[in-house]
Design a protein around this motif. Structure first.
Motif, PDB file in Angstrom:
ATOM      1  N   ASP A 110      -0.454  11.958   3.740  1.00 26.62           N
ATOM      2  CA  ASP A 110      -0.231  10.865   3.159  1.00 26.62           C
ATOM      3  C   ASP A 110      -0.827  10.295   1.663  1.00 26.62           C
ATOM      4  O   ASP A 110      -0.417   9.727   1.082  1.00 26.62           O
ATOM      5  N   LEU A 111      -2.158  10.302   1.980  1.00 27.10           N
ATOM      6  CA  LEU A 111      -2.793  10.096   0.872  1.00 27.10           C
ATOM      7  C   LEU A 111      -2.771  11.330  -0.433  1.00 27.10           C
ATOM      8  O   LEU A 111      -2.993  10.946  -1.565  1.00 27.10           O
ATOM      9  N   ALA A 112      -2.511  11.844  -0.331  1.00 30.21           N
ATOM     10  CA  ALA A 112      -2.409  12.841  -1.437  1.00 30.21           C
ATOM     11  C   ALA A 112      -0.449  12.684  -2.080  1.00 30.21           C
ATOM     12  O   ALA A 112       0.553  13.863  -0.641  1.00 30.21           O
ATOM     13  N   LEU A 113      -0.143  12.708  -2.630  1.00 29.41           N
ATOM     14  CA  LEU A 113       1.382  12.263  -3.429  1.00 29.41           C
ATOM     15  C   LEU A 113       1.736  13.600  -3.713  1.00 29.41           C
ATOM     16  O   LEU A 113       2.591  14.105  -4.370  1.00 29.41           O
ATOM     17  N   ALA A 114       0.270  14.950  -4.035  1.00 26.18           N
ATOM     18  CA  ALA A 114       1.368  15.619  -4.666  1.00 26.18           C
ATOM     19  C   ALA A 114       1.571  17.042  -3.461  1.00 26.18           C
ATOM     20  O   ALA A 114       0.731  17.822  -2.442  1.00 26.18           O
ATOM     21  N   LYS A 115       2.835  17.154  -2.986  1.00 25.68           N
ATOM     22  CA  LYS A 115       3.214  18.117  -1.838  1.00 25.68           C
ATOM     23  C   LYS A 115       3.156  18.908  -2.426  1.00 25.68           C
ATOM     24  O   LYS A 115       4.462  19.671  -2.709  1.00 25.68           O
ATOM     25  N   GLY A 116       3.035  20.619  -0.933  1.00 22.33           N
ATOM     26  CA  GLY A 116       3.688  21.682  -1.424  1.00 22.33           C
ATOM     27  C   GLY A 116       2.333  22.539  -2.620  1.00 22.33           C
ATOM     28  O   GLY A 116       1.292  21.376  -2.410  1.00 22.33           O
ATOM     29  N   ASP A 117       3.134  23.904  -2.331  1.00 22.07           N
ATOM     30  CA  ASP A 117       1.944  23.913  -3.431  1.00 22.07           C
ATOM     31  C   ASP A 117       2.128  23.753  -4.497  1.00 22.07           C
ATOM     32  O   ASP A 117       2.554  23.634  -4.771  1.00 22.07           O
ATOM     33  N   GLY A 141     -14.956  17.415  -6.260  1.00 25.31           N
ATOM     34  CA  GLY A 141     -15.339  16.903  -4.617  1.00 25.31           C
ATOM     35  C   GLY A 141     -14.755  17.878  -3.510  1.00 25.31           C
ATOM     36  O   GLY A 141     -14.984  19.006  -3.682  1.00 25.31           O
ATOM     37  N   THR A 142     -16.480  17.136  -2.574  1.00 25.21           N
ATOM     38  CA  THR A 142     -16.386  17.798  -1.710  1.00 25.21           C
ATOM     39  C   THR A 142     -16.167  17.231  -0.295  1.00 25.21           C
ATOM     40  O   THR A 142     -16.983  15.950  -0.901  1.00 25.21           O
ATOM     41  N   SER A 143     -15.631  17.857   0.717  1.00 28.46           N
ATOM     42  CA  SER A 143     -15.770  17.532   1.495  1.00 28.46           C
ATOM     43  C   SER A 143     -14.687  15.551   1.819  1.00 28.46           C
ATOM     44  O   SER A 143     -14.241  16.034   0.994  1.00 28.46           O
ATOM     45  N   MET A 144     -15.312  14.992   2.101  1.00 27.50           N
ATOM     46  CA  MET A 144     -14.714  13.409   2.192  1.00 27.50           C
ATOM     47  C   MET A 144     -14.531  12.910   0.560  1.00 27.50           C
ATOM     48  O   MET A 144     -13.696  12.407   0.008  1.00 27.50           O
ATOM     49  N   GLY A 145     -15.439  13.437  -0.302  1.00 23.31           N
ATOM     50  CA  GLY A 145     -15.372  13.647  -2.279  1.00 23.31           C
ATOM     51  C   GLY A 145     -13.841  14.088  -2.332  1.00 23.31           C
ATOM     52  O   GLY A 145     -13.150  13.952  -3.476  1.00 23.31           O
ATOM     53  N   SER A 146     -13.869  15.372  -1.953  1.00 23.62           N
ATOM     54  CA  SER A 146     -12.419  15.940  -1.975  1.00 23.62           C
ATOM     55  C   SER A 146     -11.422  15.262  -1.643  1.00 23.62           C
ATOM     56  O   SER A 146     -10.558  15.130  -2.169  1.00 23.62           O
ATOM     57  N   ILE A 147     -11.487  14.102  -0.604  1.00 22.00           N
ATOM     58  CA  ILE A 147      -9.880  13.521   0.074  1.00 22.00           C
ATOM     59  C   ILE A 147      -9.811  12.174  -1.230  1.00 22.00           C
ATOM     60  O   ILE A 147      -8.536  12.567  -1.339  1.00 22.00           O
ATOM     61  N   VAL A 148     -10.781  11.802  -1.162  1.00 21.68           N
ATOM     62  CA  VAL A 148     -10.863  10.729  -2.406  1.00 21.68           C
ATOM     63  C   VAL A 148     -10.320  11.178  -3.599  1.00 21.68           C
ATOM     64  O   VAL A 148      -9.569  11.247  -4.748  1.00 21.68           O
ATOM     65  N   GLY A 149     -11.607  12.065  -4.141  1.00 23.05           N
ATOM     66  CA  GLY A 149     -10.707  13.184  -5.529  1.00 23.05           C
ATOM     67  C   GLY A 149      -9.681  13.116  -5.463  1.00 23.05           C
ATOM     68  O   GLY A 149      -8.782  13.431  -5.790  1.00 23.05           O
ATOM     69  N   GLY A 150      -9.193  14.412  -4.287  1.00 26.60           N
ATOM     70  CA  GLY A 150      -7.468  15.071  -4.478  1.00 26.60           C
ATOM     71  C   GLY A 150      -6.657  13.838  -4.230  1.00 26.60           C
ATOM     72  O   GLY A 150      -5.384  14.098  -4.884  1.00 26.60           O
ATOM     73  N   SER A 151      -6.798  12.531  -3.420  1.00 31.38           N
ATOM     74  CA  SER A 151      -5.553  11.518  -3.789  1.00 31.38           C
ATOM     75  C   SER A 151      -5.920  11.168  -4.966  1.00 31.38           C
ATOM     76  O   SER A 151      -4.766  11.372  -5.370  1.00 31.38           O
ATOM     77  N   TYR A 152      -6.770  10.701  -5.528  1.00 29.47           N
ATOM     78  CA  TYR A 152      -6.729   9.574  -6.748  1.00 29.47           C
ATOM     79  C   TYR A 152      -6.216  11.141  -7.933  1.00 29.47           C
ATOM     80  O   TYR A 152      -5.431  10.685  -8.890  1.00 29.47           O
ATOM     81  N   GLY A 191      -2.881  25.912  -4.350  1.00 25.90           N
ATOM     82  CA  GLY A 191      -2.446  25.572  -2.869  1.00 25.90           C
ATOM     83  C   GLY A 191      -2.091  24.350  -2.517  1.00 25.90           C
ATOM     84  O   GLY A 191      -1.671  23.359  -3.492  1.00 25.90           O
ATOM     85  N   ASP A 192      -1.675  23.758  -1.498  1.00 23.33           N
ATOM     86  CA  ASP A 192      -1.294  22.739  -0.273  1.00 23.33           C
ATOM     87  C   ASP A 192      -2.409  21.852  -0.484  1.00 23.33           C
ATOM     88  O   ASP A 192      -3.607  22.347  -0.508  1.00 23.33           O
ATOM     89  N   LEU A 193      -2.233  21.295  -1.299  1.00 23.36           N
ATOM     90  CA  LEU A 193      -3.441  19.609  -1.556  1.00 23.36           C
ATOM     91  C   LEU A 193      -4.622  19.628  -0.082  1.00 23.36           C
ATOM     92  O   LEU A 193      -5.383  19.104  -0.021  1.00 23.36           O
ATOM     93  N   ALA A 194      -3.018  18.805   0.797  1.00 25.42           N
ATOM     94  CA  ALA A 194      -4.095  17.767   1.615  1.00 25.42           C
ATOM     95  C   ALA A 194      -4.189  19.474   2.924  1.00 25.42           C
ATOM     96  O   ALA A 194      -5.759  18.904   3.401  1.00 25.42           O
TER      97      ALA A 194
END
Length: 741
Positions: free
Chosen positions: A153-160, A69-80, A188-191
């Motif tokens: 908050d959106l990303a459930l994976a915390k830390g590296d 994902g890119t930009s907002m696509g990375s936010i939705v995609g990374g969260s999912y 790395g850190d997902l957020a």
């Protein structure tokens, strides 16, 4: 001979058996399904449509094996990809507002009181840096501190993390602003990776990752089809939100031209990605029409549009559907339920500091060693640290070591510091000939020593001249105690009114006051400060126009006094307070033993409280002043009042008395909200005062009352007011103000 026959018979039997087995069909293994990659494009707030696409993919039981994902696509995609459910994503997106993302500062009530006092000055525009004789701009309008809190908050994976080890392998695409090359973030850190992917140049500051300065990936790969294929995808489901070009009539400024250039670059690289799609791939095109990439307040409205677009290609998507049981098993491995991490912190450290004292940063945090971790408090701590004004970005990471859990605060000091410049402007008119214009400039040099010594110089020209300088020196790392030598020169008009209604301009004096002083103070964190000090100086008043009403008095006086001042501030805003309180009280003891021409004691105090109920706000203001002890106030130190929200209806400075008590009740209604600004308000006030002995015999005294009606709007130059006031004794005025009141 017999043995030969027997051997021949056995061999024939074996050959017959093998032939029979060869002729018997063997069951074939089920064909391996293709590996499906989901590619989500950028598009700002339009990207919530991706959530609608995910809803349909789950409904059709289409498995997702990798996401890019890119930009907002990375936010939705990374969260999912981190294990978030579609239902939770839809809920969280509905709570996102533009103001949440754009305001990096913590709530004003949480900022150090030393910094709050600057809010009352009429500054506009960004804080600039000053280095090597040149002014330097910040790298973005916002730094993304508040945005990162939302992303965590959106990303459930915390830390590296290794992004291949997420429930769904994931890649975020960013652009190295130095080299201009695409950067694929795989660990790395997902957020932080998600924020880097959507750091729109000029709007959100770049992110520093592994020595690279990263901005929005849309500049180089807004639809990263090739990245999904590199992750092993056999089939690509690509969701392209589109980047519509601005029509000619909307290209009206340098900003709109720059935005159009970004849109052109984005569309060009999307074209190459679309050309790479094959017959087995699926392209989804949400028809988002006029939805703006910056309209984060209405993101949920785009989710159904994404659903509708996915349903249009449902037949193509069904080619990759799994049976219900198989899909349920597949999704079971991808959804994560993560309990909030409340384990205690054993150590706090701050990384990246060169000028700022680590102990000062740690002591500004609520999160502390030995206490359970609270993520909401920690996110507010990050904004609190950013609110100190020393950093261009603040984040954190949690490091788990055997028997030791470390909270590492990652603070990037401002590249354009530690010397800062700001400018301010104020305008006023009563539409009766009294107009005022002031231009303010301020320079502040921070961290002159390890305790945070700070020097500032304010200069104002216009109707009211000002030259002020102070050296603020904390005495302990917690900055609870400080010493502050200061000097000030103030020059401006003092009007004296008289006549039957007290509204005739009788004389105008030009007043100059020059003082030097030294304060010893205590700052009790975010709530307030107490100062005790001495000052000395000169007072001079020259008649400019009118009769010399005060000619019988000497208007050149020496100043020498002690001062005690208590200042409290928990207001949410200095422009349009909607909650909290503010109080400012001081006693000045003038003494001939300290070099003054007159001995007397003068007190002043003012209090403001605000409370809101939805768009409705009520404010209660109280103020007063006068002499304390046996000696009266000298004429040159009478209280001056009048003007908008200071007995509205009377002119500025029309009331000059030796004592005064005042009260005001104000109602405001927020008529309109405005992105990044505080909105438009309409309101009214009722005011009453009791005035002591006037400066001149024909001045106003006794009990007076007034009321006002006003409309106000927050602007990039500051709050602007248009008001009308009327008093019970027949005075009335219209007012226009630009600036803090």
């Amino acid at each position: 001979m017999g043995s030969v026959v027997r051997r021949a018979a056995v061999l024939a039997a074996l050959l017959s058996l093998l032939t029979a087995q060869a002729q018997t069909p063997t069951p074939t293994a089920p064909a391996a399904r293709p590996k499906v990659g989901l590619v989500l494009s950028g598009g700002g707030a339009r990207g919530a449509a991706h959530i609608g696409v995910l809803k349909v993919l789950e409904e059709l039981r289409v498995p997702i094996d990798v996401i890019a994902g890119t930009s907002m696509g990375s936010i939705v995609g990374g969260s999912y990809a981190s294990g978030q459910t579609v239902a939770n994503m839809e809920r969280d997106v509905a709570a996102i507002k533009t103001e949440m993302l754009a305001r990096d500062q913590p709530p004003r009530a949480e900022i150090s009181v030393h910094l709050k006092q600057e809010d009352w000055l009429d500054f506009f525009g960004p804080q600039l840096g000053f280095r090597d004789g040149s002014l330097m701009l910040p790298k973005g309008a916002i730094t993304g501190v508040a945005l990162e809190a939302v992303l965590r908050d959106l990303a459930l994976a915390k830390g590296d993390w290794d992004f291949d080890k997420l429930p769904i392998p994931f890649r975020a695409v960013a652009t190295d602003v130095v080299s201009g090359q695409m950067t694929v973030l795989a660990s790395g850190d997902l957020a932080t990776a998600m924020r880097a992917s959507m750091s729109v140049p000029g709007a959100i500051a770049p992110v520093q990752i592994q020595g690279k300065m990263l901005v929005d990936g849309g500049l180089t790969r807004n639809l990263p089809v090739d990245i999904a294929r590199a992750m092993g995808a056999d089939v690509v489901i690509a969701v392209n939100l589109g980047t519509p070009l601005l029509p000619r009539d909307q290209i009206t400024s340098a900003f709109s031209v720059a935005l159009q250039m970004l849109n052109i670059l984005t569309e060009q690289n999307v074209g190459a990605s679309l050309a790479s799609l094959g017959p087995n791939d699926v392209l989804i095109l949400p028809e988002l029409g006029n939805y703006s990439a910056g309209d984060f307040d209405n993101m949920p409205s785009t989710v159904p549009i994404g659903e509708a677009a996915a349903r249009k290609v449902a037949e193509q998507l069904r080619r990759y559907s799994l049976p219900p049981a198989q899909y349920a098993q597949h999704r079971q491995t991808q959804v994560r339920v993560v309990a909030q991490d409340t384990r205690r912190i054993d150590q706090i450290r701050v990384e990246g500091l060169e000028r700022v004292n680590e102990e000062v940063v740690i002591q500004s945090m609520v999160t502390s060693v030995g206490e359970p971790l609270n993520i909401s408090t920690l996110d507010l701590d990050m904004r609190r640290i950013y609110g100190r004004g020393d950093f261009e970005h603040v984040g954190y990471k949690l490091i788990d070591e055997p028997d030791n859990r470390i909270l590492a605060v990652q603070a990037v000091e401002k590249a354009w510091g530690p010397t800062y410049v700001r400018f301010g402007l104020s305008l006023s008119s009563d539409f009766r000939g009294d107009n005022a214009f002031n231009l303010l400039a301020s320079i502040r040099r921070t961290w002159m020593n390890s305790l945070g010594g700070e020097w500032r110089l304010d200069a104002q020209v216009g109707n009211d001249g000002l030259l002020f300088t102070e050296f603020y020196q904390p005495l302990v790392p917690g900055q609870y105690l400080f010493i502050a030598p200061r000097a000030q020169v103030v020059r401006g008009p003092a009007d004296i009114y008289g006549g039957p209604q007290g509204d005739d301009l009788a004389a105008r004096y030009n007043v100059s006051i020059a003082t030097v002083g030294l304060d010893l103070g205590s700052q009790f964190t975010k709530y307030g400060e107490l100062r005790v000090g001495l000052f000395t100086g000169k007072f001079d008043a020259d008649l400019q126009i009118g009769d010399p009403l005060l000619s019988q008095y000497t208007l050149k006086r020496d100043i020498g006094a002690a001062r005690v001042r208590l200042y409290l501030d928990q207001l949410d805003s200095t422009s349009f307070p909607r909650s909290g309180y503010n109080a400012d009280a001081q006693i000045v003891a003038s003494s001939t033993q300290l070099g003054a021409s007159d001995s007397y004691n003068r007190w002043t105090a003012k209090v403001l409280g605000a409370k809101s109920f939805g768009p409705h706000t009520f404010q209660l203001a109280l103020a007063g002043g006068g002499a304390v002890g046996g000696n009266p106030l000298p004429l040159y130190d009478y209280l001056s009042f009048g003007g908008f929200m200071r007995m509205t209806g009377y002119r500025e400075g029309q009331l000059r008395n030796d004592a005064m008590s005042y009260g005001r009740l104000t109602y405001m209604n927020q008529l309109f909200k405005m992105p990044l600004l505080e909105g438009v308000y309409g309101g009214a006030s009722i005011e009453a005062a009791r005035l002591g002995q006037p400066l001149v015999p024909t001045g106003i005294q006794g009990n007076v009352a007034s009321g006002s009606l006003f409309i106000a709007v927050d602007t990039p130059l500051g709050p602007a007011y248009l008001a009308y006031g009327h008093t019970m004794d027949g005075n009335s005025n219209f007012y226009f103000y630009l600036g803090k009141r």
